[in-house]
Design a protein around this motif. Structure first.
Motif, PDB file in Angstrom:
ATOM      1  N   HIS A 186      76.956 -32.269  -4.729  1.00 34.10           N
ATOM      2  CA  HIS A 186      77.439 -33.343  -4.214  1.00 34.10           C
ATOM      3  C   HIS A 186      76.979 -34.569  -3.732  1.00 34.10           C
ATOM      4  CE1 HIS A 186      79.554 -30.292  -6.547  1.00 34.10           C
ATOM      5  NE2 HIS A 186      79.842 -30.646  -7.281  1.00 34.10           N
ATOM      6  N   ASN A 187      76.044 -34.609  -3.348  1.00 36.95           N
ATOM      7  CA  ASN A 187      75.290 -35.651  -2.516  1.00 36.95           C
ATOM      8  C   ASN A 187      74.956 -36.853  -2.428  1.00 36.95           C
ATOM      9  OD1 ASN A 187      75.908 -34.436   0.654  1.00 36.95           O
ATOM     10  ND2 ASN A 187      74.281 -33.667   0.797  1.00 36.95           N
ATOM     11  N   ALA A 188      75.455 -37.578  -4.094  1.00 39.05           N
ATOM     12  CA  ALA A 188      76.004 -38.578  -4.229  1.00 39.05           C
ATOM     13  C   ALA A 188      74.727 -39.543  -4.250  1.00 39.05           C
ATOM     14  CB  ALA A 188      76.807 -39.659  -3.569  1.00 39.05           C
ATOM     15  N   ASN A 189      74.737 -40.626  -3.815  1.00 41.86           N
ATOM     16  CA  ASN A 189      73.579 -40.878  -3.497  1.00 41.86           C
ATOM     17  C   ASN A 189      72.306 -40.803  -2.643  1.00 41.86           C
ATOM     18  OD1 ASN A 189      74.418 -42.347  -1.457  1.00 41.86           O
ATOM     19  ND2 ASN A 189      73.487 -44.378  -2.235  1.00 41.86           N
ATOM     20  N   PHE A 190      72.134 -40.084  -1.473  1.00 33.39           N
ATOM     21  CA  PHE A 190      71.856 -39.198  -0.771  1.00 33.39           C
ATOM     22  C   PHE A 190      70.383 -38.354  -1.086  1.00 33.39           C
ATOM     23  CE2 PHE A 190      75.640 -40.145   0.736  1.00 33.39           C
ATOM     24  CZ  PHE A 190      75.695 -39.202   2.318  1.00 33.39           C
ATOM     25  N   GLY A 191      70.153 -38.060  -2.489  1.00 33.41           N
ATOM     26  CA  GLY A 191      69.429 -37.081  -3.254  1.00 33.41           C
ATOM     27  C   GLY A 191      70.217 -35.649  -1.731  1.00 33.41           C
ATOM     28  N   PRO A 192      69.315 -34.176  -2.587  1.00 32.75           N
ATOM     29  CA  PRO A 192      70.138 -32.949  -1.824  1.00 32.75           C
ATOM     30  C   PRO A 192      69.391 -32.594  -1.040  1.00 32.75           C
ATOM     31  CG  PRO A 192      68.274 -32.474  -3.556  1.00 32.75           C
ATOM     32  CD  PRO A 192      68.416 -34.144  -3.373  1.00 32.75           C
ATOM     33  N   PHE A 193      67.968 -33.268  -0.207  1.00 36.27           N
ATOM     34  CA  PHE A 193      67.809 -33.259   1.129  1.00 36.27           C
ATOM     35  C   PHE A 193      67.828 -34.581   2.173  1.00 36.27           C
ATOM     36  CE2 PHE A 193      65.645 -30.463  -2.169  1.00 36.27           C
ATOM     37  CZ  PHE A 193      66.068 -29.343  -1.594  1.00 36.27           C
ATOM     38  N   PRO A 194      69.163 -34.824   2.781  1.00 34.31           N
ATOM     39  CA  PRO A 194      69.075 -35.458   3.079  1.00 34.31           C
ATOM     40  C   PRO A 194      69.577 -35.588   5.944  1.00 34.31           C
ATOM     41  CG  PRO A 194      71.162 -35.857   2.715  1.00 34.31           C
ATOM     42  CD  PRO A 194      70.365 -34.524   2.264  1.00 34.31           C
ATOM     43  N   ILE A 195      68.638 -36.307   5.722  1.00 31.55           N
ATOM     44  CA  ILE A 195      68.862 -36.009   7.497  1.00 31.55           C
ATOM     45  C   ILE A 195      69.488 -37.166   8.132  1.00 31.55           C
ATOM     46  CG2 ILE A 195      67.629 -35.666   9.830  1.00 31.55           C
ATOM     47  CD1 ILE A 195      65.284 -34.370   7.748  1.00 31.55           C
ATOM     48  N   PRO A 196      70.431 -37.408   8.444  1.00 32.11           N
ATOM     49  CA  PRO A 196      71.911 -38.008   9.120  1.00 32.11           C
ATOM     50  C   PRO A 196      70.824 -38.803  10.174  1.00 32.11           C
ATOM     51  CG  PRO A 196      72.065 -36.011  10.009  1.00 32.11           C
ATOM     52  CD  PRO A 196      71.448 -35.966   8.905  1.00 32.11           C
ATOM     53  N   LEU A 197      70.227 -40.355  10.199  1.00 32.84           N
ATOM     54  CA  LEU A 197      69.618 -41.570  11.153  1.00 32.84           C
ATOM     55  C   LEU A 197      70.652 -42.290  11.633  1.00 32.84           C
ATOM     56  CD1 LEU A 197      66.146 -41.936   9.452  1.00 32.84           C
ATOM     57  CD2 LEU A 197      66.965 -40.294  11.006  1.00 32.84           C
ATOM     58  N   TYR A 198      72.213 -42.371  11.609  1.00 34.49           N
ATOM     59  CA  TYR A 198      73.413 -42.466  12.081  1.00 34.49           C
ATOM     60  C   TYR A 198      74.455 -42.374  13.179  1.00 34.49           C
ATOM     61  CZ  TYR A 198      75.626 -39.507   8.369  1.00 34.49           C
ATOM     62  OH  TYR A 198      76.202 -39.027   8.051  1.00 34.49           O
ATOM     63  N   GLY A 199      72.877 -41.815  14.655  1.00 27.13           N
ATOM     64  CA  GLY A 199      73.761 -41.147  15.430  1.00 27.13           C
ATOM     65  C   GLY A 199      74.714 -39.785  15.599  1.00 27.13           C
ATOM     66  N   LEU A 200      74.713 -38.814  14.426  1.00 28.86           N
ATOM     67  CA  LEU A 200      75.269 -37.709  14.862  1.00 28.86           C
ATOM     68  C   LEU A 200      73.740 -36.449  15.423  1.00 28.86           C
ATOM     69  CD1 LEU A 200      76.035 -36.546  11.452  1.00 28.86           C
ATOM     70  CD2 LEU A 200      77.632 -37.396  13.876  1.00 28.86           C
ATOM     71  N   LEU A 201      72.682 -37.172  15.435  1.00 31.04           N
ATOM     72  CA  LEU A 201      71.734 -36.703  16.734  1.00 31.04           C
ATOM     73  C   LEU A 201      71.414 -37.459  17.774  1.00 31.04           C
ATOM     74  CD1 LEU A 201      69.186 -35.342  13.678  1.00 31.04           C
ATOM     75  CD2 LEU A 201      70.276 -34.400  14.622  1.00 31.04           C
ATOM     76  N   THR A 202      70.160 -37.508  18.963  1.00 36.70           N
ATOM     77  CA  THR A 202      70.088 -38.152  19.231  1.00 36.70           C
ATOM     78  C   THR A 202      69.199 -38.712  18.988  1.00 36.70           C
ATOM     79  OG1 THR A 202      68.874 -36.855  20.231  1.00 36.70           O
ATOM     80  CG2 THR A 202      70.302 -35.792  21.585  1.00 36.70           C
ATOM     81  N   SER A 203      68.902 -40.181  19.189  1.00 36.07           N
ATOM     82  CA  SER A 203      68.331 -41.343  18.436  1.00 36.07           C
ATOM     83  C   SER A 203      66.494 -40.455  18.949  1.00 36.07           C
ATOM     84  CB  SER A 203      68.356 -42.189  19.287  1.00 36.07           C
ATOM     85  OG  SER A 203      67.942 -42.014  20.958  1.00 36.07           O
ATOM     86  N   LYS A 204      66.886 -39.950  20.253  1.00 37.60           N
ATOM     87  CA  LYS A 204      64.962 -39.579  20.474  1.00 37.60           C
ATOM     88  C   LYS A 204      64.257 -38.201  19.511  1.00 37.60           C
ATOM     89  CE  LYS A 204      62.798 -36.612  23.564  1.00 37.60           C
ATOM     90  NZ  LYS A 204      63.295 -34.855  23.863  1.00 37.60           N
ATOM     91  N   ASP A 205      65.846 -37.451  18.853  1.00 36.32           N
ATOM     92  CA  ASP A 205      65.527 -36.477  17.862  1.00 36.32           C
ATOM     93  C   ASP A 205      65.692 -37.140  16.785  1.00 36.32           C
ATOM     94  OD1 ASP A 205      66.362 -34.792  19.825  1.00 36.32           O
ATOM     95  OD2 ASP A 205      67.386 -34.325  20.090  1.00 36.32           O
ATOM     96  N   GLU A 206      66.431 -38.507  16.315  1.00 40.40           N
ATOM     97  CA  GLU A 206      66.366 -38.478  14.964  1.00 40.40           C
ATOM     98  C   GLU A 206      64.861 -39.115  14.629  1.00 40.40           C
ATOM     99  OE1 GLU A 206      68.760 -41.667  15.146  1.00 40.40           O
ATOM    100  OE2 GLU A 206      70.417 -40.336  14.760  1.00 40.40           O
ATOM    101  N   LYS A 207      63.985 -39.783  16.524  1.00 44.98           N
ATOM    102  CA  LYS A 207      62.820 -40.112  15.931  1.00 44.98           C
ATOM    103  C   LYS A 207      61.410 -38.866  16.048  1.00 44.98           C
ATOM    104  CE  LYS A 207      63.874 -44.117  18.809  1.00 44.98           C
ATOM    105  NZ  LYS A 207      63.776 -44.960  19.927  1.00 44.98           N
ATOM    106  N   GLU A 208      61.949 -37.955  16.751  1.00 43.61           N
ATOM    107  CA  GLU A 208      60.925 -37.328  16.247  1.00 43.61           C
ATOM    108  C   GLU A 208      60.882 -36.454  15.198  1.00 43.61           C
ATOM    109  OE1 GLU A 208      60.695 -32.987  19.005  1.00 43.61           O
ATOM    110  OE2 GLU A 208      61.414 -34.742  20.581  1.00 43.61           O
ATOM    111  N   ILE A 209      62.089 -36.324  14.919  1.00 44.87           N
ATOM    112  CA  ILE A 209      62.196 -35.603  13.552  1.00 44.87           C
ATOM    113  C   ILE A 209      61.230 -36.398  12.228  1.00 44.87           C
ATOM    114  CG2 ILE A 209      63.533 -35.109  11.007  1.00 44.87           C
ATOM    115  CD1 ILE A 209      65.726 -34.205  13.333  1.00 44.87           C
TER     116      ILE A 209
END
Length: 149
Positions: free
Chosen positions: A114-137
């Motif tokens: 039920h993830n609409a237009n995300f697809g079944p494997f989304p990784i949030p890049l909108y502040g739920l992780l630290t910006s350092k972690d987002e870039k590293e991922i």
């Protein structure tokens, strides 16, 4: 290699504000309202679970990646990744969506379906992780699969 990333929520959020307002109701009622006590306890448990316990967001290994509580997705089963701009509660937000190859056998959870237009494997890049972690991922994913923007 195994690298684990955790969510980082704001400590003062809607749950905390609702808990504070409920506490004011408790004080005004002389701490005698069973409904207000029940709500306060439920809100405190939700806030505590979310903010006091580590919430695993992404686990990356040499073999694959695991997002939230889903099953691991192997690197060899990912066709590509893409950074998508999605609409979340009226706001435009970015997610890194991992697109599996056609025909892989994978049992999806209810949330993945039920993830609409995300697809079944989304990784949030909108502040739920630290910006350092987002870039590293994003950099680690880029080493294993092509990222389409």
């Amino acid at each position: 290699m195994q690298k684990t990333y955790y969510y980082h929520f704001n400590k003062i959020d809607k749950t905390f504000i609702a808990m504070a307002l409920d506490f004011v109701i408790l004080v005004c009622s002389g701490f005698e309202s069973p409904y207000a006590w029940t709500m306060f306890i439920i809100l405190a448990l939700i806030w505590g679970y979310k903010n006091l316990m580590k919430q695993t967001a992404v686990v990356i290994t040499d073999k694959g990646i695991k997002i939230d509580h889903s099953k691991p997705l192997f690197w060899k089963d990912i066709k590509e990744a893409e950074i998508k701009v999605v609409n979340l509660c009226g706001k435009k937000m970015e997610v890194l969506s991992l697109n599996p190859k056609k025909g892989i056998k994978y049992t999806y959870s209810w949330l993945q379906i039920h993830n609409a237009n995300f697809g079944p494997f989304p990784i949030p890049l909108y502040g739920l992780l630290t910006s350092k972690d987002e870039k590293e991922i994003v950099q680690i994913v880029k080493k294993h699969v092509k990222i389409k923007t």
